[in-house]
Write a protein that holds these residues in place. Structure first.
Motif, PDB file in Angstrom:
ATOM      1  N   ARG A 138       0.945  -1.145  -0.007  1.00 29.64           N
ATOM      2  CA  ARG A 138      -0.005   0.172   0.029  1.00 29.64           C
ATOM      3  C   ARG A 138       0.885   1.343  -0.083  1.00 29.64           C
ATOM      4  NH1 ARG A 138      -3.297  -3.097   3.537  1.00 29.64           N
ATOM      5  NH2 ARG A 138      -2.568  -2.399   5.407  1.00 29.64           N
ATOM      6  N   LEU A 139       1.932   1.227   0.360  1.00 32.04           N
ATOM      7  CA  LEU A 139       2.860   2.194   0.638  1.00 32.04           C
ATOM      8  C   LEU A 139       3.884   2.549  -0.597  1.00 32.04           C
ATOM      9  CD1 LEU A 139       4.333   1.768   4.414  1.00 32.04           C
ATOM     10  CD2 LEU A 139       2.808   3.651   3.489  1.00 32.04           C
ATOM     11  N   LYS A 140       3.902   1.454  -1.259  1.00 28.37           N
ATOM     12  CA  LYS A 140       5.023   1.296  -2.491  1.00 28.37           C
ATOM     13  C   LYS A 140       4.018   1.993  -3.563  1.00 28.37           C
ATOM     14  CE  LYS A 140       6.805  -2.101  -5.648  1.00 28.37           C
ATOM     15  NZ  LYS A 140       5.879  -1.805  -6.776  1.00 28.37           N
ATOM     16  N   ARG A 141       5.033   2.926  -4.383  1.00 28.96           N
ATOM     17  CA  ARG A 141       4.411   3.580  -5.734  1.00 28.96           C
ATOM     18  C   ARG A 141       4.297   2.499  -6.706  1.00 28.96           C
ATOM     19  NH1 ARG A 141       8.664   8.532  -4.507  1.00 28.96           N
ATOM     20  NH2 ARG A 141       7.372   9.512  -2.821  1.00 28.96           N
ATOM     21  N   GLY A 142       3.363   2.638  -7.515  1.00 23.47           N
ATOM     22  CA  GLY A 142       3.298   1.894  -8.614  1.00 23.47           C
ATOM     23  C   GLY A 142       4.428   1.620  -9.784  1.00 23.47           C
ATOM     24  N   ASP A 143       5.077   2.844  -9.672  1.00 26.66           N
ATOM     25  CA  ASP A 143       6.203   2.845 -10.854  1.00 26.66           C
ATOM     26  C   ASP A 143       7.518   2.457 -10.344  1.00 26.66           C
ATOM     27  OD1 ASP A 143       6.655   5.285  -9.204  1.00 26.66           O
ATOM     28  OD2 ASP A 143       7.204   6.415 -10.904  1.00 26.66           O
ATOM     29  N   GLU A 144       7.491   1.979  -8.957  1.00 27.39           N
ATOM     30  CA  GLU A 144       8.965   1.491  -8.388  1.00 27.39           C
ATOM     31  C   GLU A 144       9.001   0.157  -8.276  1.00 27.39           C
ATOM     32  OE1 GLU A 144       9.588   4.110  -4.668  1.00 27.39           O
ATOM     33  OE2 GLU A 144       7.749   3.252  -3.959  1.00 27.39           O
ATOM     34  N   SER A 145      10.253  -0.270  -8.187  1.00 28.37           N
ATOM     35  CA  SER A 145      10.407  -1.671  -7.863  1.00 28.37           C
ATOM     36  C   SER A 145      10.483  -1.805  -6.379  1.00 28.37           C
ATOM     37  CB  SER A 145      11.900  -2.122  -8.384  1.00 28.37           C
ATOM     38  OG  SER A 145      13.116  -1.432  -7.604  1.00 28.37           O
ATOM     39  N   TRP A 146      10.604  -3.159  -5.973  1.00 31.98           N
ATOM     40  CA  TRP A 146      10.487  -3.494  -4.419  1.00 31.98           C
ATOM     41  C   TRP A 146      11.771  -2.817  -3.890  1.00 31.98           C
ATOM     42  CZ3 TRP A 146       6.736  -4.205  -1.342  1.00 31.98           C
ATOM     43  CH2 TRP A 146       5.639  -4.751  -1.637  1.00 31.98           C
ATOM     44  N   ASP A 147      12.993  -2.956  -4.720  1.00 26.59           N
ATOM     45  CA  ASP A 147      14.250  -2.393  -4.257  1.00 26.59           C
ATOM     46  C   ASP A 147      14.400  -0.939  -4.109  1.00 26.59           C
ATOM     47  OD1 ASP A 147      17.170  -2.721  -3.425  1.00 26.59           O
ATOM     48  OD2 ASP A 147      17.424  -1.572  -5.294  1.00 26.59           O
ATOM     49  N   GLU A 148      13.803  -0.348  -5.024  1.00 25.80           N
ATOM     50  CA  GLU A 148      13.651   1.160  -5.168  1.00 25.80           C
ATOM     51  C   GLU A 148      12.762   1.640  -3.973  1.00 25.80           C
ATOM     52  OE1 GLU A 148      13.848   2.118  -9.790  1.00 25.80           O
ATOM     53  OE2 GLU A 148      11.918   1.524  -9.019  1.00 25.80           O
ATOM     54  N   PHE A 149      11.404   0.657  -3.774  1.00 29.90           N
ATOM     55  CA  PHE A 149      10.674   1.202  -2.654  1.00 29.90           C
ATOM     56  C   PHE A 149      11.224   1.188  -1.429  1.00 29.90           C
ATOM     57  CE2 PHE A 149       8.055  -0.747   0.623  1.00 29.90           C
ATOM     58  CZ  PHE A 149       7.219   0.215   1.072  1.00 29.90           C
ATOM     59  N   LEU A 150      12.040   0.123  -1.006  1.00 28.05           N
ATOM     60  CA  LEU A 150      12.698  -0.283   0.229  1.00 28.05           C
ATOM     61  C   LEU A 150      13.928   0.866   0.625  1.00 28.05           C
ATOM     62  CD1 LEU A 150      12.415  -4.079   0.590  1.00 28.05           C
ATOM     63  CD2 LEU A 150      11.265  -2.582   1.636  1.00 28.05           C
ATOM     64  N   ASP A 151      14.725   1.275  -0.584  1.00 29.89           N
ATOM     65  CA  ASP A 151      15.536   2.104  -0.607  1.00 29.89           C
ATOM     66  C   ASP A 151      14.996   3.628  -0.054  1.00 29.89           C
ATOM     67  OD1 ASP A 151      18.465   3.083  -0.758  1.00 29.89           O
ATOM     68  OD2 ASP A 151      17.619   4.322  -2.575  1.00 29.89           O
ATOM     69  N   ARG A 152      13.951   3.870  -0.681  1.00 31.60           N
ATOM     70  CA  ARG A 152      13.016   5.170  -0.471  1.00 31.60           C
ATOM     71  C   ARG A 152      12.681   5.028   1.058  1.00 31.60           C
ATOM     72  NH1 ARG A 152       7.845   6.330  -0.417  1.00 31.60           N
ATOM     73  NH2 ARG A 152       7.310   4.778  -1.804  1.00 31.60           N
ATOM     74  N   LEU A 153      12.246   4.235   1.401  1.00 34.33           N
ATOM     75  CA  LEU A 153      11.718   3.912   2.675  1.00 34.33           C
ATOM     76  C   LEU A 153      12.714   4.261   3.890  1.00 34.33           C
ATOM     77  CD1 LEU A 153       8.801   3.560   4.252  1.00 34.33           C
ATOM     78  CD2 LEU A 153       9.730   0.981   4.541  1.00 34.33           C
ATOM     79  N   ALA A 154      14.039   3.498   3.708  1.00 32.87           N
ATOM     80  CA  ALA A 154      15.047   3.425   4.405  1.00 32.87           C
ATOM     81  C   ALA A 154      15.672   5.012   4.362  1.00 32.87           C
ATOM     82  CB  ALA A 154      16.128   2.549   3.929  1.00 32.87           C
ATOM     83  N   ASN A 155      15.649   5.578   3.508  1.00 28.72           N
ATOM     84  CA  ASN A 155      16.330   6.938   3.493  1.00 28.72           C
ATOM     85  C   ASN A 155      15.047   8.003   3.782  1.00 28.72           C
ATOM     86  OD1 ASN A 155      18.544   6.478   2.119  1.00 28.72           O
ATOM     87  ND2 ASN A 155      17.703   6.182   0.176  1.00 28.72           N
ATOM     88  N   GLU A 156      13.918   7.725   3.938  1.00 30.77           N
ATOM     89  CA  GLU A 156      13.140   8.796   4.456  1.00 30.77           C
ATOM     90  C   GLU A 156      13.127   8.450   5.952  1.00 30.77           C
ATOM     91  OE1 GLU A 156       9.163   8.064   2.977  1.00 30.77           O
ATOM     92  OE2 GLU A 156       9.326   8.819   1.092  1.00 30.77           O
ATOM     93  N   GLU A 157      13.519   7.651   6.621  1.00 30.22           N
ATOM     94  CA  GLU A 157      13.638   7.345   7.972  1.00 30.22           C
ATOM     95  C   GLU A 157      14.913   7.903   8.703  1.00 30.22           C
ATOM     96  OE1 GLU A 157      11.302   6.236   9.987  1.00 30.22           O
ATOM     97  OE2 GLU A 157       9.917   6.328   8.028  1.00 30.22           O
ATOM     98  N   SER A 158      15.646   8.333   7.649  1.00 35.62           N
ATOM     99  CA  SER A 158      17.221   8.916   8.024  1.00 35.62           C
ATOM    100  C   SER A 158      17.301  10.390   8.367  1.00 35.62           C
ATOM    101  CB  SER A 158      18.213   8.459   7.269  1.00 35.62           C
ATOM    102  OG  SER A 158      17.741   9.367   6.035  1.00 35.62           O
ATOM    103  N   GLY A 159      16.104  11.016   8.279  1.00 33.08           N
ATOM    104  CA  GLY A 159      16.067  12.671   8.461  1.00 33.08           C
ATOM    105  C   GLY A 159      14.743  12.950   7.478  1.00 33.08           C
ATOM    106  N   MET A 160      14.963  14.455   7.749  1.00 37.14           N
ATOM    107  CA  MET A 160      13.553  15.165   7.399  1.00 37.14           C
ATOM    108  C   MET A 160      13.881  15.615   5.844  1.00 37.14           C
ATOM    109  SD  MET A 160      11.576  18.341   8.960  1.00 37.14           S
ATOM    110  CE  MET A 160      10.906  17.405  10.088  1.00 37.14           C
ATOM    111  N   THR A 161      13.191  15.810   5.036  1.00 42.60           N
ATOM    112  CA  THR A 161      13.338  16.359   3.704  1.00 42.60           C
ATOM    113  C   THR A 161      13.515  17.728   3.802  1.00 42.60           C
ATOM    114  OG1 THR A 161      12.379  14.515   2.742  1.00 42.60           O
ATOM    115  CG2 THR A 161      12.700  16.411   1.366  1.00 42.60           C
ATOM    116  N   ALA A 162      14.323  18.558   3.280  1.00 43.05           N
ATOM    117  CA  ALA A 162      14.426  20.039   3.204  1.00 43.05           C
ATOM    118  C   ALA A 162      12.995  20.512   2.916  1.00 43.05           C
ATOM    119  CB  ALA A 162      15.405  20.386   2.480  1.00 43.05           C
ATOM    120  N   GLY A 163      12.613  21.406   3.222  1.00 42.02           N
ATOM    121  CA  GLY A 163      11.224  22.170   2.973  1.00 42.02           C
ATOM    122  C   GLY A 163      10.081  21.507   3.427  1.00 42.02           C
TER     123      GLY A 163
END
Length: 66
Positions: free
Chosen positions: A17-42
């Motif tokens: 449900r969190l995964k975007r339709g255009d991303e692979s499972w690897d891309e999704f897990l990488d994005r998820l791991a990076n989002e938890e590492s800090g806040m996005t500017a703005g």
């Protein structure tokens, strides 16, 4: 190299449900791991969250000094 990660069907459904339709499972897990590492500017742009955070910090400092 490829690695398998075992998760329950329930966990996979939650992740799907969190995964975007255009991303692979690897891309999704990488994005998820990076989002938890800090806040996005703005992230708070256009909100009053930054000011509220500053006020909370100031209140915390004041109560600590007493």
């Amino acid at each position: 190299m490829s690695t398998s990660i075992r998760v329950s069907d329930e966990t996979k459904e939650k992740l799907a449900r969190l995964k975007r339709g255009d991303e692979s499972w690897d891309e999704f897990l990488d994005r998820l791991a990076n989002e938890e590492s800090g806040m996005t500017a703005g992230a708070w742009k256009g909100t009053d969250k930054a000011e509220k955070a500053r006020e909370a910090i100031e209140r915390s400092r004041e109560s600590y000094e007493q």
